[in-house]
Design a protein around this motif. Structure first.
Motif, mmCIF file in Angstrom:
data_model
loop_
_atom_site.group_PDB
_atom_site.id
_atom_site.type_symbol
_atom_site.label_atom_id
_atom_site.label_comp_id
_atom_site.label_asym_id
_atom_site.label_seq_id
_atom_site.Cartn_x
_atom_site.Cartn_y
_atom_site.Cartn_z
ATOM 1 N N VAL A 59 0.837 -1.203 0.000
ATOM 2 C CA VAL A 59 0.000 0.000 0.000
ATOM 3 C C VAL A 59 0.872 1.253 0.000
ATOM 4 N N PHE A 60 1.883 1.275 0.844
ATOM 5 C CA PHE A 60 2.774 2.437 0.871
ATOM 6 C C PHE A 60 3.508 2.605 -0.460
ATOM 7 N N LEU A 61 3.814 1.507 -1.125
ATOM 8 C CA LEU A 61 4.503 1.598 -2.410
ATOM 9 C C LEU A 61 3.566 2.052 -3.532
ATOM 10 N N TRP A 110 9.135 6.287 11.156
ATOM 11 C CA TRP A 110 10.542 6.274 11.552
ATOM 12 C C TRP A 110 10.667 6.018 13.055
ATOM 13 N N ASP A 111 9.883 6.770 13.838
ATOM 14 C CA ASP A 111 9.907 6.579 15.297
ATOM 15 C C ASP A 111 9.502 5.155 15.668
ATOM 16 N N GLY A 112 8.447 4.657 15.040
ATOM 17 C CA GLY A 112 7.981 3.303 15.321
ATOM 18 C C GLY A 112 9.020 2.257 14.961
ATOM 19 N N MET A 113 9.680 2.456 13.821
ATOM 20 C CA MET A 113 10.709 1.517 13.395
ATOM 21 C C MET A 113 11.855 1.481 14.406
ATOM 22 N N LEU A 114 12.287 2.643 14.844
ATOM 23 C CA LEU A 114 13.370 2.692 15.821
ATOM 24 C C LEU A 114 12.972 2.030 17.134
ATOM 25 N N GLU A 115 11.728 2.248 17.556
ATOM 26 C CA GLU A 115 11.252 1.650 18.793
ATOM 27 C C GLU A 115 11.177 0.121 18.677
ATOM 28 N N LYS A 116 10.627 -0.366 17.572
ATOM 29 C CA LYS A 116 10.518 -1.822 17.380
ATOM 30 C C LYS A 116 11.904 -2.457 17.329
ATOM 31 N N GLY A 133 9.262 -4.605 8.536
ATOM 32 C CA GLY A 133 8.056 -4.126 7.859
ATOM 33 C C GLY A 133 7.949 -2.610 7.902
ATOM 34 N N TYR A 134 8.315 -2.044 9.053
ATOM 35 C CA TYR A 134 8.313 -0.584 9.174
ATOM 36 C C TYR A 134 9.321 0.033 8.199
ATOM 37 N N ALA A 135 10.492 -0.561 8.111
ATOM 38 C CA ALA A 135 11.535 -0.022 7.227
ATOM 39 C C ALA A 135 11.097 -0.085 5.766
ATOM 40 N N ALA A 136 10.496 -1.204 5.368
ATOM 41 C CA ALA A 136 10.034 -1.330 3.977
ATOM 42 C C ALA A 136 8.907 -0.334 3.692
ATOM 43 N N SER A 137 8.009 -0.139 4.646
ATOM 44 C CA SER A 137 6.927 0.838 4.472
ATOM 45 C C SER A 137 7.471 2.260 4.433
ATOM 46 N N LEU A 138 8.537 2.496 5.171
ATOM 47 C CA LEU A 138 9.155 3.816 5.211
ATOM 48 C C LEU A 138 9.670 4.235 3.838
ATOM 49 N N VAL A 139 10.126 3.278 3.056
ATOM 50 C CA VAL A 139 10.579 3.594 1.692
ATOM 51 C C VAL A 139 9.429 4.205 0.900
ATOM 52 N N CYS A 145 6.241 11.377 0.252
ATOM 53 C CA CYS A 145 6.595 12.764 0.590
ATOM 54 C C CYS A 145 7.143 13.492 -0.635
ATOM 55 N N LEU A 146 8.001 12.814 -1.371
ATOM 56 C CA LEU A 146 8.556 13.420 -2.586
ATOM 57 C C LEU A 146 7.465 13.691 -3.621
#
Length: 173
Positions: A59-61, A110-116, A133-139, A145-146
């Motif tokens: 979905v994020f992609l 980003w915050d969630g990924m760091l916490e997990k 999963g957070y890191a892949a969604s972050l991409v 954003c761009l």
């Protein structure tokens, strides 16, 4: 710059499609395995976890390309009857709000990924680190954003659609 962002969003959506195809094939294999338990087969271990993570990533992609192509749902009841200047103002306000939303969403991912990652949280069955999963969604969120920034710059007249881009597919609001 706009050409690069549009291409990145398109490739992101294609990767999201490959993720969904892989999830579909895995689900078919898992369901078939469940149906054939009597023959010694079984479900794919962690299939629900993989579908859960993979769908979120896909979905994020997809979302940046969907936005740039004007594929989001709109309500045109009043919008089509507004003067051109009002439509442009509504469109700009929506783009700015969505850009702000995507920035906050990306920040919280980003915050969630760091916490997990910090707490070494893993999935129940596969024991896979949840932060993956957070890191892949972050991409996808960063590409989003761009995309929103690029579209906002286009609407402000500070950038242009890529050459040959069909503007009617770019979505008006």
């Amino acid at each position: 710059m706009t050409v690069w962002v549009f291409r990145l969003a398109k490739w992101s959506a294609l990767v999201g499609g490959l993720v969904l195809v892989a999830l579909t094939l895995m689900s078919v294999a898992s369901i078939t395995g469940r149906a054939l338990i009597g023959l010694g087969l079984g479900p794919v271990p962690g299939d629900f976890e993989l579908v859960e993570i993979g769908t979120g990533v896909a979905v994020f992609l997809f979302l940046p390309w969907t936005y740039l192509r004007g594929g989001h749902a709109t309500v045109d009841l009043l919008y089509d009857r507004m003067p051109a200047a009002a439509r442009k103002a509504v469109s700009m306000a929506c783009d700015l709000l969505m850009l702000a939303l995507w920035v906050v969403l990306t920040w919280k991912l980003w915050d969630g990924m760091l916490e997990k990652r910090e707490y070494l949280e893993t999935s129940f069955i596969l024991q896979m680190p949840v932060w993956w999963g957070y890191a892949a969604s972050l991409v996808g969120a960063l590409i989003g954003c761009l995309a929103y920034l690029t579209k906002t710059l286009i609407n402000l007249g500070l950038a242009q659609y890529p050459q040959g881009w069909p503007v009617q597919h770019a979505g008006g609001h």
